[in-house]
Design a protein around this motif. Structure first.
Motif, PDB file in Angstrom:
ATOM      1  N   UNK A 205       0.976  -1.164  -0.034  1.00  0.00           N
ATOM      2  CA  UNK A 205       0.055   0.052   0.019  1.00  0.00           C
ATOM      3  C   UNK A 205       0.857   1.455   0.012  1.00  0.00           C
ATOM      4  N   UNK A 206       2.070   1.115   0.483  1.00  0.00           N
ATOM      5  CA  UNK A 206       2.942   2.331   0.837  1.00  0.00           C
ATOM      6  C   UNK A 206       3.339   2.993  -0.477  1.00  0.00           C
ATOM      7  N   UNK A 207       2.876   4.132  -0.752  1.00  0.00           N
ATOM      8  CA  UNK A 207       3.182   4.754  -2.002  1.00  0.00           C
ATOM      9  C   UNK A 207       2.745   4.236  -3.303  1.00  0.00           C
ATOM     10  N   UNK A 208       1.411   3.509  -3.388  1.00  0.00           N
ATOM     11  CA  UNK A 208       1.216   2.476  -4.257  1.00  0.00           C
ATOM     12  C   UNK A 208       0.581   3.383  -5.500  1.00  0.00           C
ATOM     13  N   UNK A 229     -13.709 -15.610  -3.752  1.00  0.00           N
ATOM     14  CA  UNK A 229     -14.745 -15.147  -2.931  1.00  0.00           C
ATOM     15  C   UNK A 229     -14.341 -14.564  -1.641  1.00  0.00           C
ATOM     16  N   UNK A 230     -13.086 -14.094  -1.414  1.00  0.00           N
ATOM     17  CA  UNK A 230     -12.613 -13.593  -0.170  1.00  0.00           C
ATOM     18  C   UNK A 230     -12.587 -12.152  -0.188  1.00  0.00           C
ATOM     19  N   UNK A 231     -12.980 -11.406   0.737  1.00  0.00           N
ATOM     20  CA  UNK A 231     -12.785  -9.872   0.902  1.00  0.00           C
ATOM     21  C   UNK A 231     -11.356  -9.612   1.098  1.00  0.00           C
ATOM     22  N   UNK A 232     -11.046  -8.465   0.721  1.00  0.00           N
ATOM     23  CA  UNK A 232      -9.520  -7.862   1.023  1.00  0.00           C
ATOM     24  C   UNK A 232      -9.513  -6.378   1.942  1.00  0.00           C
ATOM     25  N   UNK A 233      -8.986  -6.682   2.809  1.00  0.00           N
ATOM     26  CA  UNK A 233      -8.733  -5.354   3.651  1.00  0.00           C
ATOM     27  C   UNK A 233      -7.387  -4.798   3.415  1.00  0.00           C
ATOM     28  N   UNK A 234      -7.137  -3.448   3.150  1.00  0.00           N
ATOM     29  CA  UNK A 234      -6.010  -2.935   2.991  1.00  0.00           C
ATOM     30  C   UNK A 234      -5.289  -2.181   4.166  1.00  0.00           C
ATOM     31  N   UNK A 235      -4.276  -2.645   4.452  1.00  0.00           N
ATOM     32  CA  UNK A 235      -3.704  -2.130   5.921  1.00  0.00           C
ATOM     33  C   UNK A 235      -2.711  -0.834   5.524  1.00  0.00           C
ATOM     34  N   UNK A 236      -2.532  -0.013   6.533  1.00  0.00           N
ATOM     35  CA  UNK A 236      -1.354   0.952   6.359  1.00  0.00           C
ATOM     36  C   UNK A 236      -1.915   2.127   5.395  1.00  0.00           C
ATOM     37  N   UNK A 240      -4.250  10.186   1.094  1.00  0.00           N
ATOM     38  CA  UNK A 240      -5.675  10.113   0.382  1.00  0.00           C
ATOM     39  C   UNK A 240      -5.228   9.472  -0.946  1.00  0.00           C
ATOM     40  N   UNK A 241      -4.092   9.651  -1.419  1.00  0.00           N
ATOM     41  CA  UNK A 241      -3.966   8.964  -2.882  1.00  0.00           C
ATOM     42  C   UNK A 241      -3.988   7.570  -2.715  1.00  0.00           C
ATOM     43  N   UNK A 242      -3.323   7.188  -1.702  1.00  0.00           N
ATOM     44  CA  UNK A 242      -3.236   5.609  -1.394  1.00  0.00           C
ATOM     45  C   UNK A 242      -4.601   5.072  -1.305  1.00  0.00           C
ATOM     46  N   UNK A 243      -5.733   5.840  -0.599  1.00  0.00           N
ATOM     47  CA  UNK A 243      -6.999   5.570  -0.262  1.00  0.00           C
ATOM     48  C   UNK A 243      -7.826   5.372  -1.582  1.00  0.00           C
ATOM     49  N   UNK A 244      -7.515   6.490  -2.429  1.00  0.00           N
ATOM     50  CA  UNK A 244      -8.139   6.504  -3.706  1.00  0.00           C
ATOM     51  C   UNK A 244      -7.775   5.316  -4.576  1.00  0.00           C
ATOM     52  N   UNK A 245      -6.314   4.953  -4.542  1.00  0.00           N
ATOM     53  CA  UNK A 245      -5.928   3.726  -5.367  1.00  0.00           C
ATOM     54  C   UNK A 245      -6.524   2.517  -4.919  1.00  0.00           C
ATOM     55  N   UNK A 246      -6.593   2.071  -3.556  1.00  0.00           N
ATOM     56  CA  UNK A 246      -7.252   0.847  -3.016  1.00  0.00           C
ATOM     57  C   UNK A 246      -8.663   0.910  -3.304  1.00  0.00           C
ATOM     58  N   UNK A 247      -9.495   2.053  -3.119  1.00  0.00           N
ATOM     59  CA  UNK A 247     -10.888   1.904  -3.464  1.00  0.00           C
ATOM     60  C   UNK A 247     -10.837   1.501  -5.055  1.00  0.00           C
ATOM     61  N   UNK A 248     -10.307   2.396  -5.835  1.00  0.00           N
ATOM     62  CA  UNK A 248     -10.453   2.110  -7.002  1.00  0.00           C
ATOM     63  C   UNK A 248     -10.111   0.526  -7.534  1.00  0.00           C
ATOM     64  N   UNK A 249      -9.268  -0.142  -6.688  1.00  0.00           N
ATOM     65  CA  UNK A 249      -8.749  -1.432  -7.176  1.00  0.00           C
ATOM     66  C   UNK A 249      -9.732  -2.470  -6.661  1.00  0.00           C
ATOM     67  N   UNK A 250     -10.957  -1.976  -6.001  1.00  0.00           N
ATOM     68  CA  UNK A 250     -11.945  -2.858  -5.404  1.00  0.00           C
ATOM     69  C   UNK A 250     -11.669  -3.604  -4.038  1.00  0.00           C
TER      70      UNK A 250
END
Ligand code: C2E
Ligand code: MG
Ligand code: MG
Ligand code: MG
Length: 279
Positions: A205-208, A229-236, A240-250
């Motif tokens: 996630x760091x600087x993704x 069929x597993x959920x993904x929780x992103x850590x760390x 905001x830019x990291x947030x936006x990327x992980x949201x867009x990645x599903x």
């Protein structure tokens, strides 16, 4: 010259050894006492879901030492695992978390709590009966606990670990694979083990947002998780830019300093009110 630098190295090595032995002895006397005197404390870090709601938190233990102040888990969990103290420590964490869940419910706060469990605690099995018994006593329907295991839990005693994971799930708990992507487990293994979600390690996630390789890895891991069929929780998540990327990645859920650092239980109610008012 060689003789001098050799001697210098020996001295550094020796001082370091001394330091380690001293640290081990300090932990050996003091962690046991801390556990007896309840000088441990649990901080809770919110997890934000796709809708932006906080329905779960992670329980993270700290040690309140009169000598050294608040000691982070990286300074004592490894020792606790080696010495076996992790078993009573983990038991204390699990029972404290259940008591906290009940206290929050009395304040109208309903949350799931993720609890970190070490390999050694799986071998002991007590953690399962503690959980089962405490749920019955509290009269809690279902089981609002997410058991966080790392891939290393599966190495030593796979069969026993797998059967315990199934038992947790039958109880209504979820099993989450922590620090996913840093261990040795293969994707085929992921398909075989009874897990509900994976926690994408901070290192992905760091600087993704600015690193194409991390971006490909996150997208690939999310795709595999979805296929299984597993959920993904992103850590760390820190920005905001990291947030936006992980949201867009599903990614299904996110956790990190960007939302909140782990905090004492009595601050969480205030934080939740403030957080939902902001939205
Ligand atoms: P973990 O389970 O992977 O927990 C996440 C760690 O990342 C926590 O560190 C948390 O404070 C930190 N973190 C969360 N968001 C961010 C962020 O945005 N940036 C950065 N840099 N860090 C973030 P913490 O609390 O120091 O815990 C470290 C590890 O200690 C945990 O890693 C877990 O493996 C272990 N641990 C903590 N509590 C327990 C426990 O009750 N039992 C066991 N067995 N292990 C525990
Ligand atoms: Mg964890
Ligand atoms: Mg983790
Ligand atoms: Mg970790």
């Amino acid at each position: 010259n060689a003789k001098e630098s050799g001697r210098g190295k020996f001295c550094v090595f020796s001082a370091e050894m001394n330091q380690r032995v001293f640290e081990y002895l300090w932990l050996d006397t003091n962690l046991r006492k801390a556990l007896e005197n309840q000088n441990l404390v649990i901080h809770y870090q919110p997890q934000v879901d796709v809708e932006g709601h906080v329905t779960a938190v992670e329980a993270l233990v700290r040690w309140q030492s009169t000598e050294r102040g608040l000691i982070p888990p990286k300074d004592f969990i490894a020792y606790a695992e080696e010495s076996g103290l992790i078993v009573p420590l983990g038991r204390w964490v699990m029972l404290s978390v259940l008591a906290q869940i009940i206290a929050w419910r009395e304040q109208g706060i309903t949350l799931r709590v993720a609890v970190n469990v070490s390999a050694r605690q799986l071998i002991d099995q007590g953690i399962y009966s503690d959980l089962k018994q405490a749920l019955q006593q509290a009269g809690i329907e279902g089981c609002p606990i997410d058991i966080e295991l790392t891939e290393s839990c599966l190495i030593d005693n796979e069969e026993q670990a797998l059967s315990l994971m199934k038992q947790f799930q039958q109880l209504g708990a979820e099993v989450h694979l922590d620090d996913f992507g840093t261990g040795y487990s293969s994707l085929s293994q992921l398909a075989r083990i009874p897990v509900n979600a994976i926690k994408l390690d901070q290192s992905f996630v760091r600087g993704v947002d600015s690193q194409p390789v991390s971006q490909s890895l996150v997208r690939a891991i999310v795709a595999v998780a979805k296929a299984l069929e597993l959920r993904v929780i992103a850590e760390g998540i820190e920005t905001e830019a990291e947030e936006q990327f992980v949201i867009a990645s599903g990614v299904d859920s996110r956790q990190g300093f960007y939302y909140a650092k782990p905090m004492p239980a009595d601050q969480l109610g205030h934080w939740l009110r403030h957080y939902s008012a902001k939205k």
